[in-house]
Write a protein that holds these residues in place. Sequence first.
Motif, PDB file in Angstrom:
ATOM      1  N   MET A 177       0.828  -1.206   0.000  1.00 28.73           N
ATOM      2  CA  MET A 177       0.000   0.000   0.000  1.00 28.73           C
ATOM      3  C   MET A 177       0.861   1.254   0.000  1.00 28.73           C
ATOM      4  O   MET A 177       0.607   2.192  -0.754  1.00 28.73           O
ATOM      5  CB  MET A 177      -0.921   0.000   1.219  1.00 28.73           C
ATOM      6  CG  MET A 177      -1.851   1.181   1.288  1.00 28.73           C
ATOM      7  SD  MET A 177      -3.000   0.928   2.654  1.00 28.73           S
ATOM      8  CE  MET A 177      -3.193   2.596   3.205  1.00 28.73           C
ATOM      9  N   TRP A 178       1.916   1.299   0.836  1.00 24.90           N
ATOM     10  CA  TRP A 178       2.781   2.485   0.879  1.00 24.90           C
ATOM     11  C   TRP A 178       3.415   2.731  -0.484  1.00 24.90           C
ATOM     12  O   TRP A 178       3.481   3.864  -0.954  1.00 24.90           O
ATOM     13  CB  TRP A 178       3.901   2.328   1.889  1.00 24.90           C
ATOM     14  CG  TRP A 178       3.534   1.917   3.274  1.00 24.90           C
ATOM     15  CD1 TRP A 178       2.285   1.990   3.869  1.00 24.90           C
ATOM     16  CD2 TRP A 178       4.388   1.360   4.253  1.00 24.90           C
ATOM     17  NE1 TRP A 178       2.348   1.506   5.147  1.00 24.90           N
ATOM     18  CE2 TRP A 178       3.624   1.116   5.414  1.00 24.90           C
ATOM     19  CE3 TRP A 178       5.736   1.045   4.258  1.00 24.90           C
ATOM     20  CZ2 TRP A 178       4.168   0.584   6.574  1.00 24.90           C
ATOM     21  CZ3 TRP A 178       6.295   0.511   5.422  1.00 24.90           C
ATOM     22  CH2 TRP A 178       5.512   0.287   6.560  1.00 24.90           C
ATOM     23  N   ILE A 179       3.898   1.662  -1.092  1.00 27.31           N
ATOM     24  CA  ILE A 179       4.594   1.795  -2.374  1.00 27.31           C
ATOM     25  C   ILE A 179       3.633   2.213  -3.475  1.00 27.31           C
ATOM     26  O   ILE A 179       3.910   3.139  -4.235  1.00 27.31           O
ATOM     27  CB  ILE A 179       5.331   0.491  -2.723  1.00 27.31           C
ATOM     28  CG1 ILE A 179       6.454   0.249  -1.711  1.00 27.31           C
ATOM     29  CG2 ILE A 179       5.879   0.533  -4.144  1.00 27.31           C
ATOM     30  CD1 ILE A 179       7.021  -1.156  -1.721  1.00 27.31           C
ATOM     31  N   SER A 180       2.497   1.544  -3.547  1.00 28.62           N
ATOM     32  CA  SER A 180       1.510   1.874  -4.578  1.00 28.62           C
ATOM     33  C   SER A 180       1.060   3.329  -4.456  1.00 28.62           C
ATOM     34  O   SER A 180       1.012   4.061  -5.445  1.00 28.62           O
ATOM     35  CB  SER A 180       0.311   0.924  -4.482  1.00 28.62           C
ATOM     36  OG  SER A 180      -0.614   1.218  -5.489  1.00 28.62           O
ATOM     37  N   MET A 181       0.763   3.757  -3.242  1.00 34.08           N
ATOM     38  CA  MET A 181       0.347   5.151  -3.043  1.00 34.08           C
ATOM     39  C   MET A 181       1.505   6.111  -3.308  1.00 34.08           C
ATOM     40  O   MET A 181       1.300   7.194  -3.853  1.00 34.08           O
ATOM     41  CB  MET A 181      -0.218   5.343  -1.643  1.00 34.08           C
ATOM     42  CG  MET A 181      -1.560   4.655  -1.451  1.00 34.08           C
ATOM     43  SD  MET A 181      -2.276   4.967   0.165  1.00 34.08           S
ATOM     44  CE  MET A 181      -2.961   6.608  -0.134  1.00 34.08           C
ATOM     45  N   GLY A 182       2.715   5.714  -2.943  1.00 42.53           N
ATOM     46  CA  GLY A 182       3.881   6.553  -3.207  1.00 42.53           C
ATOM     47  C   GLY A 182       4.113   6.771  -4.691  1.00 42.53           C
ATOM     48  O   GLY A 182       4.480   7.852  -5.129  1.00 42.53           O
ATOM     49  N   ILE A 183       3.882   5.726  -5.464  1.00 41.39           N
ATOM     50  CA  ILE A 183       4.026   5.810  -6.924  1.00 41.39           C
ATOM     51  C   ILE A 183       2.961   6.731  -7.511  1.00 41.39           C
ATOM     52  O   ILE A 183       3.257   7.664  -8.266  1.00 41.39           O
ATOM     53  CB  ILE A 183       3.920   4.414  -7.572  1.00 41.39           C
ATOM     54  CG1 ILE A 183       5.099   3.527  -7.170  1.00 41.39           C
ATOM     55  CG2 ILE A 183       3.809   4.523  -9.097  1.00 41.39           C
ATOM     56  CD1 ILE A 183       4.900   2.045  -7.484  1.00 41.39           C
ATOM     57  N   THR A 184       1.715   6.477  -7.161  1.00 41.11           N
ATOM     58  CA  THR A 184       0.606   7.193  -7.799  1.00 41.11           C
ATOM     59  C   THR A 184       0.448   8.624  -7.313  1.00 41.11           C
ATOM     60  O   THR A 184      -0.035   9.472  -8.074  1.00 41.11           O
ATOM     61  CB  THR A 184      -0.719   6.429  -7.619  1.00 41.11           C
ATOM     62  OG1 THR A 184      -0.986   6.241  -6.226  1.00 41.11           O
ATOM     63  CG2 THR A 184      -0.664   5.079  -8.314  1.00 41.11           C
ATOM     64  N   THR A 185       0.868   8.934  -6.086  1.00 41.65           N
ATOM     65  CA  THR A 185       0.701  10.308  -5.608  1.00 41.65           C
ATOM     66  C   THR A 185       1.607  11.296  -6.327  1.00 41.65           C
ATOM     67  O   THR A 185       1.368  12.502  -6.274  1.00 41.65           O
ATOM     68  CB  THR A 185       0.925  10.439  -4.079  1.00 41.65           C
ATOM     69  OG1 THR A 185       2.229   9.997  -3.758  1.00 41.65           O
ATOM     70  CG2 THR A 185      -0.110   9.673  -3.295  1.00 41.65           C
ATOM     71  N   ILE A 186       2.637  10.804  -7.013  1.00 38.89           N
ATOM     72  CA  ILE A 186       3.489  11.725  -7.780  1.00 38.89           C
ATOM     73  C   ILE A 186       3.281  11.556  -9.283  1.00 38.89           C
ATOM     74  O   ILE A 186       4.081  12.019 -10.080  1.00 38.89           O
ATOM     75  CB  ILE A 186       4.980  11.582  -7.394  1.00 38.89           C
ATOM     76  CG1 ILE A 186       5.478  10.160  -7.597  1.00 38.89           C
ATOM     77  CG2 ILE A 186       5.203  12.065  -5.966  1.00 38.89           C
ATOM     78  CD1 ILE A 186       6.980   9.997  -7.425  1.00 38.89           C
ATOM     79  N   GLY A 187       2.220  10.861  -9.646  1.00 41.70           N
ATOM     80  CA  GLY A 187       1.871  10.750 -11.058  1.00 41.70           C
ATOM     81  C   GLY A 187       2.466   9.557 -11.772  1.00 41.70           C
ATOM     82  O   GLY A 187       2.336   9.433 -12.989  1.00 41.70           O
ATOM     83  N   GLY A 188       3.118   8.661 -11.029  1.00 44.34           N
ATOM     84  CA  GLY A 188       3.635   7.443 -11.639  1.00 44.34           C
ATOM     85  C   GLY A 188       2.516   6.438 -11.865  1.00 44.34           C
ATOM     86  O   GLY A 188       1.416   6.582 -11.335  1.00 44.34           O
ATOM     87  N   VAL A 189       2.798   5.444 -12.657  1.00 43.98           N
ATOM     88  CA  VAL A 189       1.814   4.403 -12.956  1.00 43.98           C
ATOM     89  C   VAL A 189       2.289   3.113 -12.287  1.00 43.98           C
ATOM     90  O   VAL A 189       3.384   2.624 -12.567  1.00 43.98           O
ATOM     91  CB  VAL A 189       1.671   4.193 -14.481  1.00 43.98           C
ATOM     92  CG1 VAL A 189       0.681   3.080 -14.778  1.00 43.98           C
ATOM     93  CG2 VAL A 189       1.260   5.499 -15.152  1.00 43.98           C
ATOM     94  N   ASP A 190       1.467   2.583 -11.412  1.00 42.57           N
ATOM     95  CA  ASP A 190       1.756   1.358 -10.685  1.00 42.57           C
ATOM     96  C   ASP A 190       1.486   0.164 -11.600  1.00 42.57           C
ATOM     97  O   ASP A 190       0.398   0.048 -12.164  1.00 42.57           O
ATOM     98  CB  ASP A 190       0.828   1.336  -9.462  1.00 42.57           C
ATOM     99  CG  ASP A 190       1.023   0.153  -8.551  1.00 42.57           C
ATOM    100  OD1 ASP A 190       1.874  -0.696  -8.831  1.00 42.57           O
ATOM    101  OD2 ASP A 190       0.296   0.088  -7.546  1.00 42.57           O
TER     102      ASP A 190
END
Length: 163
Positions: free
Chosen positions: A80-93
Amino acid sequence: MPRTRTLPAYTSYHLLKTTADSFPDFTGQMYRPAPGKPYEKLRYAQLFQNVRQVSLGLMELGLATGDRVGLIADVSHRWMWISMGITTIGGVDVPRGTDATEDDLRYIFGHAECKIIFLENAKVFERLRPHLSELRDLETVIFFDLNSEVKAPGLEILTLSQL
């Protein structure tokens, strides 16, 4: 009638930050650290910091909006931390479980052109190792935990705590 709080923005980052600011000591996540162990609670303030740490680390690695990041792990609190960390800066999980086959991993990472991948453990990496030369965009592999030294020429190898 109770008043509800309006959020200034509706991105996952803003929703998590607003919640952490408003309810820092409320339980934001519960998880088992290992099978058979009792559940542990993580406060919203700490959850936000964990997600933020991942985001900042990815930004330092040069992740840009739209870049795809592989995440090969079983569902866990760190997922969850990683997925949210990726998507909160506009990355695609680009997620998949550790049960992914060698062919699955090669296809997923090759097709998605991932620059960075997160792996739960070295066992998954060993399934991917024979295909590293085919993954031309891959620059960095980040392990949740790493109990042994993994080397791969041309790749930066990190752990989540080093990010």
